[in-house]
Scaffold this motif. Structure first.
Motif, mmCIF file in Angstrom:
data_model
loop_
_atom_site.group_PDB
_atom_site.id
_atom_site.type_symbol
_atom_site.label_atom_id
_atom_site.label_comp_id
_atom_site.label_asym_id
_atom_site.label_seq_id
_atom_site.Cartn_x
_atom_site.Cartn_y
_atom_site.Cartn_z
ATOM 1 N N ALA A 1 0.812 7.911 -1.198
ATOM 2 C CA ALA A 1 -0.624 7.918 -1.498
ATOM 3 C C ALA A 1 -1.180 6.503 -1.465
ATOM 4 C CB ALA A 1 -0.865 8.558 -2.864
ATOM 5 N N GLY A 2 -0.466 5.552 -2.051
ATOM 6 C CA GLY A 2 -0.902 4.166 -2.021
ATOM 7 C C GLY A 2 -0.906 3.585 -0.633
ATOM 8 N N ALA B 1 -3.965 4.968 1.173
ATOM 9 C CA ALA B 1 -5.193 4.335 0.691
ATOM 10 C C ALA B 1 -5.330 2.925 1.243
ATOM 11 C CB ALA B 1 -5.194 4.300 -0.839
ATOM 12 N N SER C 1 -8.282 1.932 3.920
ATOM 13 C CA SER C 1 -9.209 0.904 3.459
ATOM 14 C C SER C 1 -9.232 -0.282 4.412
ATOM 15 C CB SER C 1 -8.817 0.433 2.057
ATOM 16 O OG SER C 1 -8.942 1.469 1.115
ATOM 17 N N ILE D 1 -13.517 1.169 0.119
ATOM 18 C CA ILE D 1 -12.857 1.566 -1.124
ATOM 19 C C ILE D 1 -12.953 3.074 -1.321
ATOM 20 C CG2 ILE D 1 -13.036 1.442 -3.639
ATOM 21 C CD1 ILE D 1 -13.747 -1.478 -3.332
ATOM 22 N N GLY E 1 -10.674 4.807 1.114
ATOM 23 C CA GLY E 1 -9.281 4.624 0.706
ATOM 24 C C GLY E 1 -8.906 5.518 -0.455
ATOM 25 N N LEU E 2 -9.816 5.622 -1.439
ATOM 26 C CA LEU E 2 -9.561 6.498 -2.582
ATOM 27 C C LEU E 2 -9.436 7.955 -2.142
ATOM 28 C CD1 LEU E 2 -12.014 4.985 -5.230
ATOM 29 C CD2 LEU E 2 -9.531 4.894 -5.285
ATOM 30 N N ALA F 1 -8.561 9.050 0.815
ATOM 31 C CA ALA F 1 -7.321 9.223 1.577
ATOM 32 C C ALA F 1 -6.118 9.293 0.646
ATOM 33 C CB ALA F 1 -7.162 8.071 2.572
ATOM 34 N N GLY F 2 -6.081 8.409 -0.340
ATOM 35 C CA GLY F 2 -4.970 8.426 -1.286
ATOM 36 C C GLY F 2 -4.914 9.718 -2.086
ATOM 37 N N ALA F 3 -6.086 10.209 -2.499
ATOM 38 C CA ALA F 3 -6.141 11.459 -3.256
ATOM 39 C C ALA F 3 -5.693 12.637 -2.407
ATOM 40 C CB ALA F 3 -7.560 11.682 -3.780
#
Length: 231
Positions: free
Chosen positions: A187-188, A191, A195, A215, A218-219, A221-223
């Protein structure tokens, strides 16, 4: 020793070991603030009032990039949305407190303080009135005080560096350090990648709004990756 003081000191004691990870980032913020051209008084005041490590580091980074007030404010707000979750997780335990107590505890609510306080709330309050909010206060004040001290140390160190040394590198170095903590999981990694690509693609937007959108993307995508992983 009174029960209130006992709870308060227990919170200070349990929160103290966590400061080993807080001090380096507080110093990096102080050094980065000086490198970005922030006045010393404003750099310290930001730590006292904002008291949000990630948001402060982003503010410094965006100031170095000559971003405007609007994108800086939006970015800081997005980064601090997680505090809504922290607040919801402890709301049931502090709802009975007077407003002045809730305001103070809310201003001291951070990742580490919330984690320690939730562990204390998971244990029985003991005989007599529920005084666990004093434990919460001890956790929050310990971290707040440590953050002020580490910021002051970083500012003092950064101010003593000769101007010809050009310490602008300290700001991106801070984010490289933060990034290494985030890219250990898929996930990181998602993100960070989204980003980075979004910042490049949206660089032409005015007022540095590309940073804000990067941002958000990225959030998201990570979620999405995290949700898929849970499935």
């Amino acid at each position: 020793m009174g029960l209130r003081l006992k709870e308060f000191l227990a919170g200070c004691r349990d929160e103290a070991p966590l400061q080993l990870g807080v001090i380096p980032f507080g110093m990096l913020y102080g050094i980065g603030a000086v490198a970005a051209g922030m006045p010393v008084w404003l750099a310290q005041l930001t730590s006292m009032v904002v008291f949000a490590g990630a948001a402060q580091l982003v503010i410094v980074q965006m100031l170095s990039a000559a971003a405007g007030a609007l994108p800086i404010g939006l970015t800081a707000a997005l980064l601090n949305l997680r505090h809504l979750l922290y607040s919801a997780s402890v709301a049931g335990h502090v709802r009975h407190l007077p407003r002045r107590w809730r305001v103070v505890l809310a201003s001291l609510l951070t990742d580490e303080a919330c984690a320690a306080a939730r562990l204390r709330y998971a244990r029985p309050a003991g005989p007599g009135p529920d005084l666990r909010h004093w434990y919460f206060l001890g956790c929050g004040l310990t971290l707040w005080g440590c953050w002020q001290l580490s910021t002051a140390l970083g500012i003092a160190f950064g101010a003593r560096i000769p101007p010809e040394w050009d310490i602008d590198f300290a700001v991106p170095l801070t984010f490289i350090a933060l990034l290494t903590l985030l890219v250990k999981e898929r996930a990181g990694q998602a993100a960070a990648l989204v980003s980075a690509l979004a910042v490049l693609a949206l660089a032409a937007l005015p007022y540095r709004l590309g940073l804000v959108l990067a941002i958000v993307l990225g959030l998201l995508a990570g979620a999405a990756v995290a949700r898929e992983g849970r499935r």
